[in-house]
Design a protein around this motif. Structure first.
Motif, short mmCIF file in Angstrom:
data_model
loop_
_atom_site.label_atom_id
_atom_site.label_comp_id
_atom_site.label_asym_id
_atom_site.label_seq_id
_atom_site.Cartn_x
_atom_site.Cartn_y
_atom_site.Cartn_z
N GLU A 6 -68.10 39.63 -11.84
CA GLU A 6 -68.33 40.48 -10.67
C GLU A 6 -67.75 39.87 -9.39
O GLU A 6 -67.20 40.57 -8.56
CB GLU A 6 -69.84 40.70 -10.51
N TRP A 7 -67.89 38.54 -9.25
CA TRP A 7 -67.45 37.88 -8.02
C TRP A 7 -66.04 37.32 -8.11
O TRP A 7 -65.52 36.77 -7.13
CB TRP A 7 -68.43 36.77 -7.66
N GLY A 8 -65.40 37.41 -9.28
CA GLY A 8 -64.02 36.95 -9.43
C GLY A 8 -63.87 35.45 -9.34
O GLY A 8 -62.88 34.97 -8.76
N VAL A 9 -64.83 34.72 -9.88
CA VAL A 9 -64.77 33.26 -9.86
C VAL A 9 -65.01 32.73 -11.27
O VAL A 9 -65.36 33.48 -12.18
CB VAL A 9 -65.84 32.65 -8.91
N SER A 10 -64.82 31.43 -11.45
CA SER A 10 -65.03 30.84 -12.77
C SER A 10 -66.53 30.62 -13.03
O SER A 10 -67.33 30.52 -12.10
CB SER A 10 -64.31 29.50 -12.87
N ARG A 11 -66.88 30.53 -14.31
CA ARG A 11 -68.27 30.25 -14.68
C ARG A 11 -68.69 28.88 -14.16
O ARG A 11 -69.85 28.68 -13.82
CB ARG A 11 -68.44 30.31 -16.20
N SER A 12 -67.75 27.94 -14.08
CA SER A 12 -68.11 26.60 -13.61
C SER A 12 -68.55 26.63 -12.15
O SER A 12 -69.43 25.87 -11.74
CB SER A 12 -66.97 25.60 -13.83
#
Length: 148
Positions: free
Chosen positions: A42-48
């Motif tokens: 949703e936020w366009g970032v990595s899981r890390s």
């Protein structure tokens, strides 16, 4: 006067989004937050980045994570005293705000307790007795320390 534009890390941006999510009251204490994969997508970032922000909020006592079960929102009473201590160390403005907030909370609690006491709520009597005992112990400790 111009304002300098500063870059923030992805983790800082994720933390800001998570604060907004928590503050939105969409989730109540005990509710599970969406899974890392959903938030990352949703936020366009990595899981890390999500994981890193979650670890920080876990340390602060706002969130609690369980492997395989997810991350849920904690009661406000679980906020770490270590986290509050760090806020106090950040500088004058922040520590003044913490003191002001504490004063406001203590005043509200005192007024709430006084109303409960006036309404003869049994728990209020118990709280007042407990506080009276604490004040007595503090007075004794203060007297004992003057002797040293």
């Amino acid at each position: 006067m111009s304002t300098v534009i500063r870059q923030t890390t992805v983790v800082a941006q994720v933390m800001e989004r998570m604060k907004e999510l928590i503050a939105s009251n969409k989730y109540k204490p005990g509710d599970y937050l969406p899974p890392e994969t959903d938030l990352a997508k949703e936020w366009g970032v990595s899981r890390s980045s999500i994981r890193e922000a979650t670890k920080i909020f876990n340390y602060m006592g706002l969130l609690e994570s369980h492997a395989g079960r997810g991350t849920f929102l904690c009661e406000r009473t679980h906020i770490s005293s270590s986290a509050l201590s760090l806020v106090a160390l950040l500088g004058n403005n922040e520590s003044n705000e913490v003191v002001d907030m504490r004063f406001a909370l203590e005043l509200w609690c005192a007024l709430d307790l006084a109303a409960a006491y006036a309404n003869k709520v049994p728990a209020a009597y118990t709280s007042v007795e407990h506080m009276d005992a604490l004040v007595s112990r503090m007075s004794t400790a203060a007297s004992d320390s003057e002797l040293v």
